[in-house]
Write an enzyme that holds these catalytic residues in place. Structure first.
Site, PDB file in Angstrom:
ATOM      1  N   PRO A 134       0.793  -1.009   0.119  1.00 41.08           N
ATOM      2  CA  PRO A 134       0.171  -0.104  -0.290  1.00 41.08           C
ATOM      3  C   PRO A 134       0.983   1.618  -0.231  1.00 41.08           C
ATOM      4  CG  PRO A 134      -0.531  -1.506   1.590  1.00 41.08           C
ATOM      5  CD  PRO A 134       0.586  -2.536   1.065  1.00 41.08           C
ATOM      6  N   GLU A 135       0.472   2.534  -0.603  1.00 42.33           N
ATOM      7  CA  GLU A 135       1.578   3.577  -1.062  1.00 42.33           C
ATOM      8  C   GLU A 135       0.058   4.525  -0.202  1.00 42.33           C
ATOM      9  OE1 GLU A 135       3.854   4.252  -4.716  1.00 42.33           O
ATOM     10  OE2 GLU A 135       3.392   1.698  -4.940  1.00 42.33           O
ATOM     11  N   ARG A 185       1.933 -12.233   5.120  1.00 37.59           N
ATOM     12  CA  ARG A 185       3.022 -12.341   4.598  1.00 37.59           C
ATOM     13  C   ARG A 185       3.898 -11.983   5.978  1.00 37.59           C
ATOM     14  NH1 ARG A 185       5.007 -11.864  -0.839  1.00 37.59           N
ATOM     15  NH2 ARG A 185       7.677 -12.167   0.079  1.00 37.59           N
ATOM     16  N   ARG A 226      21.680  11.067  -9.477  1.00 38.81           N
ATOM     17  CA  ARG A 226      20.882   9.582  -8.618  1.00 38.81           C
ATOM     18  C   ARG A 226      19.387  10.401 -10.208  1.00 38.81           C
ATOM     19  NH1 ARG A 226      17.486  10.205  -3.430  1.00 38.81           N
ATOM     20  NH2 ARG A 226      17.851   7.701  -2.858  1.00 38.81           N
ATOM     21  N   HIS A 243      -4.498 -16.601   9.570  1.00 46.33           N
ATOM     22  CA  HIS A 243      -3.884 -15.318   9.226  1.00 46.33           C
ATOM     23  C   HIS A 243      -3.491 -13.333  10.247  1.00 46.33           C
ATOM     24  CE1 HIS A 243      -1.954 -16.878   5.884  1.00 46.33           C
ATOM     25  NE2 HIS A 243      -3.261 -17.306   5.661  1.00 46.33           N
TER      26      HIS A 243
END
Ligand SMILES: [Zn+2]
Length: 269
Positions: free
Chosen positions: A2-3, A110, A152, A92
């Site tokens: 998720p962003e 995970r 960069r 989970h």
């Protein structure tokens, strides 16, 4: 993972329900990804009243009325879902919170996610480690963040959380496509116009994605267990080999800074 748009979606949904409520109990089903460890975590937060559910970068920030708080990083597969009172835990699930009349489950297939209880000082320090929030700046201010270091590449700069907070792989690729900038471009090669175009593209894509409750490219669901709707509006991310929606050229997937990176070799220069 998720962003900003996905975390912001969850934040808004949780804030609407949990603001002003008190944590009544915390049931820990699987321990190990919380600080302090185990029952000490439950003990530290039981009885705390939620002032607001906030967000910083990709963290959900539970702010309590006494100034302390929790940072939650969902990582790859974490979810925070509001459930019914008679909810039956699944394998989970890590924690079930009772907060006022609401029940919230933190699950994580995970198990990379993290939940940290922090004092006021520790919380302030943690939140200050990130760069500025992209939706709180003017485009010209964002553009200035991408001036250096000149060697960069722009993709690395975009998902560096100390440069700008909340943008990850999906929205970096989508912003660069909209700005017509190739992900491997060095910052030093960007013109002022390139940088401004990128800044505007970042804000535009994040706002559109928030409106559609994010992208469910992998496991993300919102606080009601619903998928986001932005996936079908993705123009490059996850579209390797498919025709560019602008020019028809097949989208290329390459690796930049160890991340799968998608771009149109014709539209992006
Ligand atoms: Zn194209």
């Amino acid at each position: 993972m998720p962003e900003l748009p996905e975390v912001e979606t969850i934040r808004r949904q949780l804030d609407a329900k949990l603001k002003g409520q008190t944590i009544k109990s915390v049931q820990i089903l699987k321990t190990g990804r919380e600080t302090p460890h185990g029952q000490a975590f439950a003990k530290a937060i039981t009885g705390k009243r939620i002032k607001m559910i906030d967000r910083r970068a990709k963290l959900i920030v539970w702010k309590f009325t006494d100034g302390s708080g929790i940072t939650t990083h969902l990582k790859l597969t974490g979810t925070l879902i509001l459930v019914e009172k008679n909810y039956k835990p699944t394998k989970h699930d890590r924690m079930i919170f009772q907060i006022g009349p609401h029940h919230l489950v933190w699950a994580d297939v995970r198990q990379f996610g993290r939940m940290s209880y922090l004092s006021h000082e520790a919380l302030e320090k943690k939140l200050s480690e990130f760069g500025p929030e992209p939706l709180e700046l003017k485009p010209a201010q964002i553009a200035d963040l991408f001036k250096r270091p000149v060697t960069r590449n722009v993709k690395s700069a975009l998902f560096d959380q100390t440069t700008l907070a909340g943008v990850g792989n999906i929205y970096a690729d989508e912003s660069l496509f909209r700005a017509k900038i190739k992900p491997t471009r060095r910052l030093g090669s960007l013109t002022a116009e390139n940088r401004l175009r990128l800044a505007k593209a970042i804000q535009q894509v994040l706002k559109e994605a928030i409106k559609l409750r994010g992208t469910s490219a992998q496991d993300y669901v919102d606080a009601y267990g619903q998928e986001g709707k932005f996936e079908k509006f993705l123009r490059v991310y996850g579209r390797k080999g498919l025709p560019c929606k602008v020019c028809g050229t097949p989208i290329v997937r390459t690796v930049v800074a160890q991340r799968g990176t998608h771009y149109c070799p014709n539209c992006q220069k």
